[in-house]
Design a protein around this motif. Structure first.
Motif, PDB file in Angstrom:
ATOM      1  N   PHE A   1       0.824  -1.222   0.000  1.00 43.62           N
ATOM      2  CA  PHE A   1       0.000   0.000   0.000  1.00 43.62           C
ATOM      3  C   PHE A   1       0.851   1.262   0.000  1.00 43.62           C
ATOM      4  O   PHE A   1       0.535   2.237   0.695  1.00 43.62           O
ATOM      5  CB  PHE A   1      -0.930  -0.011   1.216  1.00 43.62           C
ATOM      6  CG  PHE A   1      -1.734  -1.261   1.359  1.00 43.62           C
ATOM      7  CD1 PHE A   1      -2.847  -1.480   0.578  1.00 43.62           C
ATOM      8  CD2 PHE A   1      -1.366  -2.235   2.266  1.00 43.62           C
ATOM      9  CE1 PHE A   1      -3.592  -2.641   0.702  1.00 43.62           C
ATOM     10  CE2 PHE A   1      -2.107  -3.400   2.399  1.00 43.62           C
ATOM     11  CZ  PHE A   1      -3.226  -3.603   1.613  1.00 43.62           C
ATOM     12  N   VAL A   2       1.908   1.242  -0.763  1.00 43.05           N
ATOM     13  CA  VAL A   2       2.794   2.407  -0.816  1.00 43.05           C
ATOM     14  C   VAL A   2       2.058   3.566  -1.491  1.00 43.05           C
ATOM     15  O   VAL A   2       1.424   3.398  -2.543  1.00 43.05           O
ATOM     16  CB  VAL A   2       4.088   2.066  -1.581  1.00 43.05           C
ATOM     17  CG1 VAL A   2       5.005   3.269  -1.655  1.00 43.05           C
ATOM     18  CG2 VAL A   2       4.791   0.896  -0.903  1.00 43.05           C
ATOM     19  N   ASN A   3       2.119   4.755  -0.847  1.00 39.61           N
ATOM     20  CA  ASN A   3       1.505   5.995  -1.369  1.00 39.61           C
ATOM     21  C   ASN A   3      -0.017   5.863  -1.516  1.00 39.61           C
ATOM     22  O   ASN A   3      -0.623   6.409  -2.447  1.00 39.61           O
ATOM     23  CB  ASN A   3       2.116   6.387  -2.710  1.00 39.61           C
ATOM     24  CG  ASN A   3       3.598   6.714  -2.597  1.00 39.61           C
ATOM     25  OD1 ASN A   3       4.056   7.185  -1.560  1.00 39.61           O
ATOM     26  ND2 ASN A   3       4.352   6.447  -3.646  1.00 39.61           N
ATOM     27  N   THR A   4      -0.657   5.117  -0.616  1.00 36.39           N
ATOM     28  CA  THR A   4      -2.114   5.032  -0.573  1.00 36.39           C
ATOM     29  C   THR A   4      -2.580   5.401   0.835  1.00 36.39           C
ATOM     30  O   THR A   4      -1.773   5.654   1.732  1.00 36.39           O
ATOM     31  CB  THR A   4      -2.594   3.606  -0.920  1.00 36.39           C
ATOM     32  OG1 THR A   4      -2.109   2.685   0.076  1.00 36.39           O
ATOM     33  CG2 THR A   4      -2.082   3.185  -2.287  1.00 36.39           C
ATOM     34  N   ARG A   5      -3.903   5.444   1.010  1.00 37.12           N
ATOM     35  CA  ARG A   5      -4.436   5.773   2.334  1.00 37.12           C
ATOM     36  C   ARG A   5      -4.118   4.692   3.360  1.00 37.12           C
ATOM     37  O   ARG A   5      -4.067   4.974   4.556  1.00 37.12           O
ATOM     38  CB  ARG A   5      -5.954   5.954   2.243  1.00 37.12           C
ATOM     39  CG  ARG A   5      -6.372   7.180   1.442  1.00 37.12           C
ATOM     40  CD  ARG A   5      -7.884   7.330   1.450  1.00 37.12           C
ATOM     41  NE  ARG A   5      -8.302   8.514   0.707  1.00 37.12           N
ATOM     42  CZ  ARG A   5      -9.567   8.893   0.556  1.00 37.12           C
ATOM     43  NH1 ARG A   5     -10.540   8.149   1.085  1.00 37.12           N
ATOM     44  NH2 ARG A   5      -9.857   9.979  -0.138  1.00 37.12           N
ATOM     45  N   ALA A   6      -3.928   3.473   2.891  1.00 35.93           N
ATOM     46  CA  ALA A   6      -3.616   2.364   3.794  1.00 35.93           C
ATOM     47  C   ALA A   6      -2.115   2.113   3.909  1.00 35.93           C
ATOM     48  O   ALA A   6      -1.699   1.021   4.303  1.00 35.93           O
ATOM     49  CB  ALA A   6      -4.304   1.093   3.318  1.00 35.93           C
ATOM     50  N   ASP A   7      -1.286   3.103   3.577  1.00 32.72           N
ATOM     51  CA  ASP A   7       0.169   2.939   3.603  1.00 32.72           C
ATOM     52  C   ASP A   7       0.632   2.620   5.022  1.00 32.72           C
ATOM     53  O   ASP A   7       0.300   3.320   5.981  1.00 32.72           O
ATOM     54  CB  ASP A   7       0.838   4.210   3.100  1.00 32.72           C
ATOM     55  CG  ASP A   7       2.322   3.990   2.796  1.00 32.72           C
ATOM     56  OD1 ASP A   7       2.829   2.892   3.121  1.00 32.72           O
ATOM     57  OD2 ASP A   7       2.958   4.899   2.244  1.00 32.72           O
ATOM     58  N   LEU A   8       1.402   1.538   5.165  1.00 32.59           N
ATOM     59  CA  LEU A   8       1.916   1.102   6.466  1.00 32.59           C
ATOM     60  C   LEU A   8       3.301   1.654   6.763  1.00 32.59           C
ATOM     61  O   LEU A   8       3.854   1.363   7.836  1.00 32.59           O
ATOM     62  CB  LEU A   8       1.954  -0.431   6.527  1.00 32.59           C
ATOM     63  CG  LEU A   8       0.629  -1.153   6.336  1.00 32.59           C
ATOM     64  CD1 LEU A   8       0.835  -2.654   6.330  1.00 32.59           C
ATOM     65  CD2 LEU A   8      -0.366  -0.758   7.411  1.00 32.59           C
ATOM     66  N   GLY A   9       3.867   2.380   5.832  1.00 33.57           N
ATOM     67  CA  GLY A   9       5.212   2.907   6.033  1.00 33.57           C
ATOM     68  C   GLY A   9       6.283   1.926   5.557  1.00 33.57           C
ATOM     69  O   GLY A   9       5.996   0.825   5.096  1.00 33.57           O
ATOM     70  N   GLN A  10       7.525   2.363   5.670  1.00 32.32           N
ATOM     71  CA  GLN A  10       8.649   1.550   5.229  1.00 32.32           C
ATOM     72  C   GLN A  10       8.964   0.459   6.245  1.00 32.32           C
ATOM     73  O   GLN A  10       8.979   0.693   7.457  1.00 32.32           O
ATOM     74  CB  GLN A  10       9.888   2.438   5.014  1.00 32.32           C
ATOM     75  CG  GLN A  10      11.096   1.694   4.494  1.00 32.32           C
ATOM     76  CD  GLN A  10      10.906   1.195   3.072  1.00 32.32           C
ATOM     77  OE1 GLN A  10      10.157   1.784   2.316  1.00 32.32           O
ATOM     78  NE2 GLN A  10      11.578   0.124   2.719  1.00 32.32           N
ATOM     79  N   CYS A  11       9.187  -0.772   5.751  1.00 30.58           N
ATOM     80  CA  CYS A  11       9.550  -1.879   6.637  1.00 30.58           C
ATOM     81  C   CYS A  11      10.962  -1.672   7.156  1.00 30.58           C
ATOM     82  O   CYS A  11      11.872  -1.287   6.410  1.00 30.58           O
ATOM     83  CB  CYS A  11       9.442  -3.202   5.886  1.00 30.58           C
ATOM     84  SG  CYS A  11       9.820  -4.654   6.899  1.00 30.58           S
TER      85      CYS A  11
END
Length: 332
Positions: free
Chosen positions: A49-59
């Protein structure tokens, strides 16, 4: 940012890019804490979900293909099972969260529709429009499912049917006998009708353009949740098959143990019979030997008695002969 650059360099040039050529490289082990456990199991949800509302951030962990290969080749163990449990728990929580979002979205749309139609009778033509709208919505959902499965031809056919129903709907609106104002109101309310995506929870316009539907189906958020649901279903299906295989293996083991027990009991029974037969043969042999010894002893005893009698008889005969001889000698 530095961690991202370091991870990219590790993926391109290898983890040992800064080592001296003469130095020995550290052996890769999937149990190291620096590797992402989710990536080792299947994939990392942070990449969906990169660059979406559900983006979890960088692992924050490393995604190493060599460690993933070692993880796949490793035998089942407690740590490997723990990694799979963590991945399944994380994905299930995300799916439960979006499912709650879907339920709330449906409740919101239901409330909006009830407010729109509250206190106003629905004319017959509007019922026809509602029926056409439901059919259009059903075709759109079927087209989405076909697109998710990758069946492009079926999706196109369903969208053609959807376009035909839209034309019928437009023709019904144009021939409205109650006046243009009511027709425009009904058309506006029908055109603004929304629905909730059953996969990602996004709001969709019923009967929207095919390009917008395709953009939604190929979007990161929709594909990401589809991948999550598919991964969870596959893991649960694999567990179900493993459970069935385990039960079948246990059943086979139980059957084998029962057969072994039956064979063992039969062997014990044969052994007991053999021992009893051997004991009986030994008893009979001992009895025969005793009888033979007794008979031999009796024969020896009889021979001894006969010799004794013969000796006594000879001695008596000799005594008589000597006595007779002495008698004769005295008579002369």
């Amino acid at each position: 940012m530095v961690d991202v650059a370091r991870q990219l360099l590790d993926e391109l040039m290898g983890r040992n890019r800064n080592l001296d050529p003469s130095a020995s490289a550290k052996e890769v082990s999937w149990t190291d804490e620096e590797f992402c456990p989710y990536f080792l199991v299947k994939f990392c949800p942070h990449d969906l979900f990169v660059n979406t509302r559900a983006d979890l951030g960088q692992c924050t962990k490393l995604h190493d293909d060599e460690a993933k290969r070692l993880f796949d080749e490793a035998k089942p163990c407690r740590k490997k099972t723990q990694y799979e449990e963590d991945f399944l728990r994380f994905c299930t929580n995300m799916i439960n969260e979006v499912d709650r979002k879907i339920v709330k979205g449906k409740q919101r749309l239901l409330l909006m529709n009830s407010k729109t139609e509250g206190g106003r009778s629905v004319p017959k033509q509007q019922e026809q429009l509602n029926s056409l709208t439901e059919r259009i919505n059903k075709l759109v959902r079927e087209a989405e499912e076909a697109g998710t499965r990758g069946d492009v031809e079926q999706a196109q056919d369903l969208m053609k049917q959807c376009d035909q129903l839209k034309e019928e709907k437009d023709a019904l609106v144009k021939h409205d006998s109650n006046g243009w104002s009511v027709t425009a109101e009904i058309a506006a309310s029908q055109e603004k009708q929304m629905e909730v995506c059953e996969v990602c929870g996004a709001f969709l316009i019923v009967g929207d353009a095919q390009q917008r539907i395709d953009d939604h189906l190929t979007g990161k958020q929709h594909l990401g949740y589809s991948k999550l649901r598919k991964a969870v279903d596959e893991m649960y299906e694999a567990r179900r098959k493993n459970t069935i295989n385990l039960e079948e293996r246990r059943s086979r083991d139980d059957d084998r143990r029962r057969r072994d027990n039956v064979k063992r009991e039969e062997r014990k029974s044969r052994d007991r019979e053999d021992r009893y037969s051997n004991k009986r043969e030994d008893r009979d042999r001992d009895r025969n030997r005793y009888r033979r010894d007794h008979r031999d002893h009796k024969e020896r005893s009889d021979r001894y008695d006969n010799r004794q009698r013969d000796r006594h008889s000879r001695r008596d005969r000799n005594d008589r002969d000597r006595e007779r001889d002495r008698s004769r000698s005295r008579s002369y």
